[in-house]
Design a protein around this motif. Sequence first.
Motif, short mmCIF file in Angstrom:
data_model
loop_
_atom_site.label_atom_id
_atom_site.label_comp_id
_atom_site.label_asym_id
_atom_site.label_seq_id
_atom_site.Cartn_x
_atom_site.Cartn_y
_atom_site.Cartn_z
N ILE A 1 0.81 -1.22 0.00
CA ILE A 1 0.00 0.00 0.00
C ILE A 1 0.85 1.27 0.00
CG2 ILE A 1 -1.93 -1.15 1.14
CD1 ILE A 1 -1.05 0.24 3.75
N SER A 2 2.18 1.14 0.07
CA SER A 2 3.04 2.32 0.01
C SER A 2 3.20 2.76 -1.45
CB SER A 2 4.41 2.03 0.62
OG SER A 2 5.11 1.06 -0.15
N SER A 3 3.67 3.98 -1.65
CA SER A 3 3.79 4.52 -3.01
C SER A 3 5.08 4.09 -3.69
CB SER A 3 3.73 6.05 -2.97
OG SER A 3 4.76 6.57 -2.13
N ASP A 4 6.05 3.57 -2.95
CA ASP A 4 7.35 3.22 -3.53
C ASP A 4 7.62 1.72 -3.45
OD1 ASP A 4 7.51 3.16 -0.80
OD2 ASP A 4 9.51 4.07 -0.68
N PHE A 5 6.61 0.92 -3.79
CA PHE A 5 6.75 -0.53 -3.69
C PHE A 5 7.72 -1.07 -4.74
CE2 PHE A 5 3.08 0.32 -6.39
CZ PHE A 5 3.31 -0.49 -7.49
N ASP A 6 8.24 -2.25 -4.46
CA ASP A 6 9.24 -2.89 -5.31
C ASP A 6 8.70 -4.23 -5.80
OD1 ASP A 6 11.45 -3.99 -6.50
OD2 ASP A 6 12.72 -3.96 -4.71
N LEU A 7 8.46 -4.33 -7.10
CA LEU A 7 7.89 -5.56 -7.65
C LEU A 7 8.87 -6.74 -7.63
CD1 LEU A 7 5.79 -4.22 -10.68
CD2 LEU A 7 4.96 -5.19 -8.53
N SER A 8 10.13 -6.47 -7.32
CA SER A 8 11.09 -7.57 -7.20
C SER A 8 11.15 -8.13 -5.78
CB SER A 8 12.49 -7.09 -7.61
OG SER A 8 13.00 -6.14 -6.69
N GLU A 9 10.43 -7.47 -4.87
CA GLU A 9 10.46 -7.89 -3.47
C GLU A 9 9.64 -9.15 -3.25
OE1 GLU A 9 9.58 -6.08 1.01
OE2 GLU A 9 8.78 -5.07 -0.75
N LYS A 10 10.13 -10.00 -2.35
CA LYS A 10 9.39 -11.16 -1.90
C LYS A 10 9.33 -11.15 -0.37
CE LYS A 10 9.98 -14.37 -5.75
NZ LYS A 10 10.37 -15.75 -6.13
N ILE A 11 8.17 -11.54 0.15
CA ILE A 11 7.98 -11.65 1.60
C ILE A 11 7.80 -13.13 1.93
CG2 ILE A 11 6.65 -10.91 3.60
CD1 ILE A 11 7.84 -8.56 2.09
N LEU A 12 8.78 -13.71 2.60
CA LEU A 12 8.76 -15.15 2.90
C LEU A 12 8.48 -15.97 1.63
CD1 LEU A 12 6.89 -15.25 6.34
CD2 LEU A 12 9.34 -15.27 5.92
N ASP A 13 9.15 -15.58 0.55
CA ASP A 13 9.09 -16.26 -0.76
C ASP A 13 7.81 -15.99 -1.55
OD1 ASP A 13 11.62 -17.44 -0.42
OD2 ASP A 13 10.76 -19.14 0.68
N TYR A 14 6.94 -15.11 -1.06
CA TYR A 14 5.73 -14.75 -1.81
C TYR A 14 5.92 -13.37 -2.44
CZ TYR A 14 3.57 -18.74 0.42
OH TYR A 14 3.28 -20.01 0.83
#
Length: 216
Positions: free
Chosen positions: A37-50
Amino acid sequence: MKRKLSCIIIGTGGHSRAVISLLKKSKNYIIEGLIDISSDFDLSEKILDYPVIGGQDFLEILLRKKSNNYFLAIGENHIRRDIFNFLVQNDAKLPNLFDPYSFVDKSVEYGKGNIFFHNSFVGPSVKLGSNNIFNTGCVVEHNSSVSNHCHLAPNSVICGNSHIDDLCFIGANSTVINNIMISSEIKLGAGSTVTKSIKNKSSTYVGSPAKEIENK
């Protein structure tokens, strides 16, 4: 074999890890990804592999697909309320989520979008609203009520016949004794004890017994 349901997690902060863990334990859902929900999100990011699959604009696209279920992983009550209301307006599916080791008595009445974490306990004849977080080890005893968009932190205790209004944060290891009324938007500090009803809205209380402090 029961078919697993697809779901989207909204939020990528620390609370998202707890929601992912709970969804994996439930074994009822396939996590398609997370919305940042932040404005500077990173599409390469994964959270616990998701994967993080997009921001709020992409959420609007996803909502056209009515088969998804949505779980809010946002600890801050006001932000969680606003996104919850947006989801409701768009007819999103917002199931309640129960840890296998939580206990919610069969007599309990509740809305939607509530999350019950490990060892949380909700006793008989309790009334719950929607979009609440019942964190690890918290207790809501008999004949009490918790309205909407509240967060009961780990090991907090609401004793019998007490009422918690909307948008309250009940800090870790704090206690609300029996027959207490707490107004909306109250923040209760960790380890505090509420011995008298709180009528001042949008206030912060700390200590044992809890006393109001100035919001900064």
